[in-house]
Design an enzyme around this catalytic site. Structure first.
Site, PDB file in Angstrom:
ATOM      1  CG  ASP A  86      -2.078   0.937   1.100  1.00  7.11           C
ATOM      2  OD1 ASP A  86      -2.415   1.311  -0.042  1.00  7.11           O
ATOM      3  OD2 ASP A  86      -2.658   1.306   2.142  1.00  7.11           O
TER       4      ASP A  86
ATOM      5  CD  GLU B 247       3.121 -13.359  15.499  1.00  3.62           C
ATOM      6  OE1 GLU B 247       3.222 -12.196  15.925  1.00  3.62           O
ATOM      7  OE2 GLU B 247       2.580 -14.290  16.139  1.00  3.62           O
TER       8      GLU B 247
ATOM      9  CG  LEU C 178       8.964 -17.337  -3.617  1.00  3.16           C
ATOM     10  CD1 LEU C 178       9.081 -17.404  -2.096  1.00  3.16           C
ATOM     11  CD2 LEU C 178       9.274 -15.914  -4.102  1.00  3.16           C
TER      12      LEU C 178
ATOM     13  NE  ARG D  76      -7.632   2.312  -5.485  1.00  3.05           N
ATOM     14  CZ  ARG D  76      -6.446   2.322  -4.920  1.00  3.05           C
ATOM     15  NH1 ARG D  76      -5.384   2.620  -5.647  1.00  3.05           N
ATOM     16  NH2 ARG D  76      -6.300   2.029  -3.651  1.00  3.05           N
TER      17      ARG D  76
ATOM     18  NE  ARG E  30      -2.692  -1.340   4.743  1.00  2.00           N
ATOM     19  CZ  ARG E  30      -3.939  -1.433   4.298  1.00  2.00           C
ATOM     20  NH1 ARG E  30      -4.699  -2.412   4.720  1.00  2.00           N
ATOM     21  NH2 ARG E  30      -4.431  -0.560   3.435  1.00  2.00           N
TER      22      ARG E  30
ATOM     23  CG  ASN F   4       1.944   1.694  -5.125  1.00  2.00           C
ATOM     24  OD1 ASN F   4       2.802   1.444  -4.292  1.00  2.00           O
ATOM     25  ND2 ASN F   4       1.495   0.801  -5.993  1.00  2.00           N
ATOM     26  N   GLY F   5      -0.001   5.617  -4.245  1.00  2.00           N
ATOM     27  CA  GLY F   5      -0.582   6.912  -4.603  1.00  2.00           C
ATOM     28  C   GLY F   5      -0.050   8.027  -3.717  1.00  2.00           C
TER      29      GLY F   5
ATOM     30  CD1 TRP G 256       7.312   6.992  -2.301  1.00  2.00           C
ATOM     31  CD2 TRP G 256       6.746   7.272  -4.457  1.00  2.00           C
ATOM     32  NE1 TRP G 256       8.483   7.143  -3.025  1.00  2.00           N
ATOM     33  CE2 TRP G 256       8.151   7.318  -4.356  1.00  2.00           C
ATOM     34  CE3 TRP G 256       6.154   7.426  -5.707  1.00  2.00           C
ATOM     35  CZ2 TRP G 256       8.979   7.495  -5.464  1.00  2.00           C
ATOM     36  CZ3 TRP G 256       6.978   7.621  -6.810  1.00  2.00           C
ATOM     37  CH2 TRP G 256       8.381   7.645  -6.683  1.00  2.00           C
TER      38      TRP G 256
ATOM     39  CG  HIS H 125      -0.250   2.551  -9.241  1.00  2.00           C
ATOM     40  ND1 HIS H 125      -0.482   2.054  -7.976  1.00  2.00           N
ATOM     41  CD2 HIS H 125      -1.342   3.310  -9.549  1.00  2.00           C
ATOM     42  CE1 HIS H 125      -1.654   2.512  -7.542  1.00  2.00           C
ATOM     43  NE2 HIS H 125      -2.186   3.276  -8.464  1.00  2.00           N
TER      44      HIS H 125
HETATM   45  C1  IPE Z   1      -5.269  -2.700  -0.219  1.00  2.00           C
HETATM   46  O1  IPE Z   1      -4.989  -1.365  -0.357  1.00  2.00           O
HETATM   47  C2  IPE Z   1      -5.280  -3.360  -1.585  1.00  2.00           C
HETATM   48  C3  IPE Z   1      -3.975  -3.512  -2.224  1.00  2.00           C
HETATM   49  C4  IPE Z   1      -2.831  -3.195  -1.715  1.00  2.00           C
HETATM   50  C5  IPE Z   1      -4.011  -4.091  -3.546  1.00  2.00           C
HETATM   51  P1  IPE Z   1      -6.151  -0.275  -0.476  1.00  2.00           P
HETATM   52  O2  IPE Z   1      -5.495   1.023  -0.722  1.00  2.00           O
HETATM   53  O3  IPE Z   1      -7.161  -0.709  -1.462  1.00  2.00           O
HETATM   54  O4  IPE Z   1      -6.800  -0.343   0.977  1.00  2.00           O
HETATM   55  P2  IPE Z   1      -7.764   0.686   1.720  1.00  2.00           P
HETATM   56  O5  IPE Z   1      -8.811   1.122   0.742  1.00  2.00           O
HETATM   57  O6  IPE Z   1      -6.922   1.851   2.155  1.00  2.00           O
HETATM   58  O7  IPE Z   1      -8.307  -0.073   2.881  1.00  2.00           O
HETATM   59  C1  IPE Z   2      -1.531   0.319  -3.398  1.00  2.00           C
HETATM   60  O1  IPE Z   2      -1.320   1.686  -3.380  1.00  2.00           O
HETATM   61  C2  IPE Z   2      -1.759  -0.206  -4.793  1.00  2.00           C
HETATM   62  C3  IPE Z   2      -3.139  -0.623  -5.085  1.00  2.00           C
HETATM   63  C4  IPE Z   2      -4.131  -0.603  -4.237  1.00  2.00           C
HETATM   64  C5  IPE Z   2      -3.415  -1.063  -6.432  1.00  2.00           C
HETATM   65  P1  IPE Z   2      -2.528   2.715  -3.375  1.00  2.00           P
HETATM   66  O2  IPE Z   2      -2.892   3.018  -4.783  1.00  2.00           O
HETATM   67  O3  IPE Z   2      -3.652   2.215  -2.539  1.00  2.00           O
HETATM   68  O4  IPE Z   2      -1.855   3.974  -2.723  1.00  2.00           O
HETATM   69  P2  IPE Z   2      -2.484   4.885  -1.587  1.00  2.00           P
HETATM   70  O5  IPE Z   2      -2.896   3.997  -0.464  1.00  2.00           O
HETATM   71  O6  IPE Z   2      -3.650   5.604  -2.197  1.00  2.00           O
HETATM   72  O7  IPE Z   2      -1.372   5.800  -1.201  1.00  2.00           O
HETATM   73 MG    MG Z   3      -4.084   2.364  -0.570  1.00  2.00          MG
END
Ligand code: IPE
Ligand code: IPE
Ligand code: MG
Length: 259
Positions: free
Chosen positions: A31, A219, A143, A83, A200, A33-34, A36, A48
């Site tokens: 989680d 864990e 793996l 999204r 996470r 990416n956006g 960042w 991404h």
């Molecule tokens: C969880 O992240 C899904 C993935 C990493 C693919 P999200 O960004 O979708 O989670 P929420 O919406 O913050 O719970």
């Molecule tokens: C995780 O990063 C990637 C996917 C859920 C596909 P996010 O896109 O959820 O990034 P944030 O959480 O908005 O920063």
């Molecule tokens: Mg996210």
């Protein structure tokens, strides 16, 4: 040639951690990416893109660390379809490219790829590359890489319940025979071990519908680092933290108490 003036090489994780302290299955909610990207004034898709490169590095490291037998990566949740279309299109293109580009590396690293999630909704061209990768890598015995794509833990349980109900309806299964093993064998993850360590990134303290059945005794390790900045050192830190924990599974202290 090392000389006597060189600092001593740091002992590697493989030397330091005894075999029984290693997590055999690591699952990661990748989680952040956006956030960042947005933090540096870039569009979310840059995050991404960068995250894709981290997937390669972390998969390679897990393949190198032999005690780790399985890695499950949350790539797209069943809720992520909420999204904007442009972001989803980008994610699908990235996934398709990744599946093509990583094949030689996966073969070199002896990685076997599997997909968990619902196929419906994933574009055909992505499914075709996915099937090709799964097929090409199926005899690899290093793996096991589970890619969770269009995955949701509740949806997985719904699919499992329907599978079991159909067998009961067909007279192949008695309701009393539905036990934990029968349910586990009806999940997408049938035949594979549950995660020992759930990581996470990006700091949120929730599981976001990931592997709800399978993480019952995993864990949990959460880092503030967003996925695009995650690296081998962060992975090692998570493994070391895991190695120091006492997993009691509802019992008493396994390290000091008599059996
Ligand atoms: C969880 O992240 C899904 C993935 C990493 C693919 P999200 O960004 O979708 O989670 P929420 O919406 O913050 O719970
Ligand atoms: C995780 O990063 C990637 C996917 C859920 C596909 P996010 O896109 O959820 O990034 P944030 O959480 O908005 O920063
Ligand atoms: Mg996210």
């Amino acid at each position: 040639m090392p000389t006597s003036n060189d600092p001593p090489a740091p002992s590697s994780l493989l030397d330091r951690l005894p075999a029984e302290r290693w997590p055999h299955h690591i699952a990661i909610i990748m989680d952040g990416n956006g956030r960042w990207a947005e933090r540096q004034g870039l569009a979310r898709v840059y995050g991404h893109d960068r995250g894709g490169r981290v997937v390669r590095a972390i998969t390679r490291e897990c393949a190198r660390l032999e005690p780790i037998r399985q890695l499950t990566l949350y790539c797209l949740s069943s809720e992520n379809w909420k999204r904007p279309a442009a972001e989803l299109d980008f994610l699908m293109q990235l996934l398709e490219r990744y599946l093509i580009d990583e094949r030689p590396i996966m073969m070199e690293d002896n990685v076997r790829v599997q997909m968990i999630g619902r196929r419906e909704g994933i574009p055909d061209r992505v499914l075709a590359e996915l099937d090709r990768t799964v097929e090409m890598s199926h005899a690899n015995d290093g793996l096991l890489l589970n890619l969770a794509i269009n995955y949701g833990g509740r949806g997985e349980l719904v699919d499992a319940m329907q599978k079991l109900a159909r067998r009961v309806h067909a007279g192949q299964l008695l309701p009393e025979a539905i036990d934990e093993q029968a349910i586990a064998q009806s999940l997408y993850t049938a035949g594979t071990a549950d995660p020992d360590l759930l990581i996470r990134t990006a700091g949120d303290l929730r599981v976001s519908n990931f592997l709800l059945w399978q993480i019952s005794y995993a864990e949990i390790w959460v880092t503030e680092t967003p996925w695009p900045d995650f690296d081998e050192h962060a992975l090692h830190a998570a493994i070391e933290d895991y190695a120091a924990r006492d997993r009691r599974f509802g019992g008493l202290n396994t390290l000091t108490d008599p059996p």
